[in-house]
Scaffold this motif. Structure first.
Motif, short mmCIF file in Angstrom:
data_model
loop_
_atom_site.label_atom_id
_atom_site.label_comp_id
_atom_site.label_asym_id
_atom_site.label_seq_id
_atom_site.Cartn_x
_atom_site.Cartn_y
_atom_site.Cartn_z
N GLU A 46 0.84 -1.19 0.00
CA GLU A 46 0.00 0.00 0.00
C GLU A 46 0.88 1.25 0.00
O GLU A 46 1.75 1.41 0.85
CB GLU A 46 -0.92 0.02 1.23
N ASN A 47 0.64 2.10 -1.00
CA ASN A 47 1.33 3.40 -1.09
C ASN A 47 2.86 3.26 -1.09
O ASN A 47 3.56 4.08 -0.50
CB ASN A 47 0.92 4.31 0.08
N CYS A 48 3.38 2.25 -1.73
CA CYS A 48 4.83 2.03 -1.76
C CYS A 48 5.46 2.68 -2.98
O CYS A 48 4.85 2.76 -4.05
CB CYS A 48 5.14 0.53 -1.75
N ASP A 49 6.70 3.12 -2.82
CA ASP A 49 7.44 3.85 -3.86
C ASP A 49 8.45 2.91 -4.51
O ASP A 49 9.35 2.39 -3.83
CB ASP A 49 8.14 5.05 -3.23
N PHE A 50 8.32 2.69 -5.81
CA PHE A 50 9.24 1.84 -6.56
C PHE A 50 10.11 2.66 -7.52
O PHE A 50 10.72 2.10 -8.43
CB PHE A 50 8.46 0.78 -7.34
N SER A 51 10.21 3.95 -7.31
CA SER A 51 11.00 4.80 -8.20
C SER A 51 12.47 4.39 -8.18
O SER A 51 13.08 4.27 -7.12
CB SER A 51 10.88 6.27 -7.77
N GLY A 52 13.05 4.16 -9.39
CA GLY A 52 14.45 3.79 -9.49
C GLY A 52 14.78 2.42 -8.95
O GLY A 52 15.95 2.07 -8.82
N TRP A 67 5.42 0.97 -17.35
CA TRP A 67 5.15 0.67 -15.95
C TRP A 67 3.75 1.12 -15.52
O TRP A 67 3.31 0.81 -14.40
CB TRP A 67 6.21 1.33 -15.07
N THR A 68 3.04 1.83 -16.38
CA THR A 68 1.67 2.22 -16.01
C THR A 68 0.74 1.00 -15.94
O THR A 68 -0.37 1.11 -15.40
CB THR A 68 1.10 3.21 -17.04
N HIS A 69 1.19 -0.16 -16.47
CA HIS A 69 0.42 -1.39 -16.35
C HIS A 69 0.66 -2.08 -15.01
O HIS A 69 -0.02 -3.07 -14.69
CB HIS A 69 0.77 -2.36 -17.48
N TRP A 79 3.33 3.23 -6.50
CA TRP A 79 3.65 4.17 -7.57
C TRP A 79 5.15 4.24 -7.86
O TRP A 79 5.98 3.69 -7.14
CB TRP A 79 3.15 5.55 -7.19
N CYS A 80 5.46 4.96 -8.93
CA CYS A 80 6.84 5.29 -9.26
C CYS A 80 6.85 6.64 -9.97
O CYS A 80 5.84 7.04 -10.59
CB CYS A 80 7.50 4.22 -10.13
N ASP A 81 7.96 7.30 -9.88
CA ASP A 81 8.14 8.56 -10.59
C ASP A 81 8.32 8.25 -12.08
O ASP A 81 9.23 7.50 -12.44
CB ASP A 81 9.38 9.27 -10.03
N PRO A 82 7.51 8.78 -12.95
CA PRO A 82 7.65 8.48 -14.38
C PRO A 82 9.00 8.90 -14.95
O PRO A 82 9.46 8.34 -15.96
CB PRO A 82 6.50 9.25 -15.03
N LYS A 83 9.65 9.87 -14.31
CA LYS A 83 11.00 10.27 -14.75
C LYS A 83 12.08 9.35 -14.18
O LYS A 83 13.23 9.43 -14.60
CB LYS A 83 11.27 11.71 -14.32
N ASN A 84 11.73 8.51 -13.22
CA ASN A 84 12.70 7.60 -12.60
C ASN A 84 12.02 6.26 -12.35
O ASN A 84 11.84 5.83 -11.20
CB ASN A 84 13.21 8.20 -11.29
N PRO A 85 11.62 5.57 -13.43
CA PRO A 85 10.88 4.31 -13.26
C PRO A 85 11.80 3.18 -12.79
O PRO A 85 13.03 3.32 -12.79
CB PRO A 85 10.38 4.04 -14.67
N GLU A 135 9.25 -10.78 -14.74
CA GLU A 135 8.02 -11.49 -15.07
C GLU A 135 7.18 -11.80 -13.83
O GLU A 135 5.97 -12.10 -13.93
CB GLU A 135 8.34 -12.79 -15.82
N THR A 136 7.80 -11.72 -12.64
CA THR A 136 7.07 -12.00 -11.40
C THR A 136 6.53 -10.72 -10.77
O THR A 136 5.85 -10.79 -9.74
CB THR A 136 7.98 -12.71 -10.39
N PHE A 137 6.82 -9.56 -11.34
CA PHE A 137 6.37 -8.28 -10.77
C PHE A 137 4.86 -8.18 -10.95
O PHE A 137 4.35 -8.15 -12.08
CB PHE A 137 7.07 -7.12 -11.47
N PRO A 138 4.09 -8.08 -9.85
CA PRO A 138 2.62 -8.08 -9.97
C PRO A 138 2.07 -6.70 -10.31
O PRO A 138 2.78 -5.69 -10.25
CB PRO A 138 2.18 -8.51 -8.57
#
Length: 361
Positions: free
Chosen positions: A293-299, A335-337, A317-323, A306-309
């Motif tokens: 919940e509300n976790c940051d995956f930026s960078g 990553w929007t999927h 979320w992630c920063d679109p400038k730092n995916p 293939e296991t990333f849900p």
């Protein structure tokens, strides 16, 4: 008989070489050589000079004196050579004696230190077992830390194992009592300063069913042992990374992580809950039935992508400038999927620039 004769010949062939080497390294030989050579030079110089003076005149006398002078110089050079070798052998012997003495003193010092560490280890183990006397337990922890940071790996590791066993014996109180926190810090300090770790797997459990809302129980990360198992409980603002926890491994079961920074490859995460967590490394092969919940995956560095849900339902979320990036090189991926592209209001701190973890660098 023939073989016996050959064997004797071999022995007699090697022995003189050994004897000669020993003879040439003998200080008395070179001193005697210098003494005999010096006397011989003086004697022959006097005899030759007397003979030249009484038998020769004019040019012949001058030539003979010149020859005697040069021969005398050669003799003086031989004497000097023998003297230098003799003094060199003396210096070498003295240096060898000093090295032997230093080695003996060092060994005595190590033996004394080993004895002191063994005594301190025994005393520390006795003190830490006196659970009804907190002051003695504190002294035992300090003694074991001193042994752990000592020069002897064997005693140092044993001291860490005693500290680890003490912590496991405390159970959940290891994270709330001052003595438990001191033991945790002692293990961390020993590992940081010596890179030692105890060959222990220790476990702690705080079942959520027994959780008392008025008693805000939280775990803290233990380092300096082989592996730590946590059941239930929670962590607040802890960092799990190769830099902060190595070489300790972790296994978590039904544990909650709040405002932490996590490298998922540092442990195994079973049925855990992650809230407002910053992930630096993601490997979902190590996580089963987790809640995010509300976790940051930026960078974030992603292993086994293939296991990333799909984590959008939990507003992760992630920063679109730092995916996130794949661990084996950058790849084009939408990553929007998988993630939202902006933090939610719950994640933003009004005191900073919009990120719970401060401004991005």
């Amino acid at each position: 008989m023939v073989e016996k004769g050959n064997g004797a010949g071999d022995q007699s062939g090697h022995k003189p070489a050994t004897d000669i080497n020993a003879f040439l390294k003998s200080e008395p030989f070179w001193l005697a050589a210098a003494f005999v050579t010096g006397l011989s030079v003086i004697f022959m110089t006097l005899v030759a000079a007397a003979n030249a003076v009484f038998t020769l005149t004019g040019t012949e006398l001058a030539d003979r004196v010149d020859v005697i002078y040069k021969l005398a110089l050669i003799g003086v050079g031989v004497v000097t050579f023998c003297t230098v070798v003799w003094r060199g052998l003396i210096s070498a012997r003295q240096a060898d004696a000093q090295r032997d003495q230093i080695a003996k003193l060092a060994e005595q010092s190590r033996a004394s230190e080993r004895s002191n560490l063994a005594g301190l280890l025994q005393k520390g183990a006795e003190l830490i077992a006196e659970k009804d006397h907190p002051a003695r337990v504190a002294a035992g922890i300090a003694s074991l830390q001193a042994v752990g940071e000592g020069s002897e790996d064997r005693y140092g590791t044993q001291a860490m194992e005693i500290l680890a066993d003490y912590l496991e014996g405390l159970g959940s109180r290891a994270f709330t009592s001052p003595l438990g926190k001191s033991a945790i810090n002692a293990l961390a300090d020993i590992t940081k300063r010596t890179n030692r770790w105890a060959a222990r797997t220790i476990s702690f459990s705080n079942d959520p069913e027994d959780y008392d809302p008025e008693y805000d129980f939280r775990f803290s990360a233990i380092t300096g042992v082989f592996e730590v198992h946590y059941g239930g409980g929670s962590f607040l603002s802890e960092e799990f990374s190769a830099k902060t926890t190595s070489p300790t491994g972790y296994r978590f079961d039904r544990t909650t992580f709040d405002e932490c920074e996590i490298n998922m490859r540092c442990g195994q995460w079973d049925r855990c809950t992650f809230e407002t967590v910053k992930f630096t490394v993601a490997d979902f092969r190590r996580s089963t039935k987790g809640t995010y919940e509300n976790c940051d995956f930026s960078g974030c560095s992603v292993f086994a992508p293939e296991t990333f849900p799909d984590l959008r339902a939990g507003r992760n979320w992630c920063d679109p400038k730092n995916p996130p990036v794949f661990s084996r090189g950058a790849k084009d991926f939408d990553w929007t999927h998988k993630l939202d592209t902006a933090p939610t209001a719950d994640f933003i701190d009004d005191d900073d620039d919009g990120s719970l973890f401060g401004p991005s660098k």
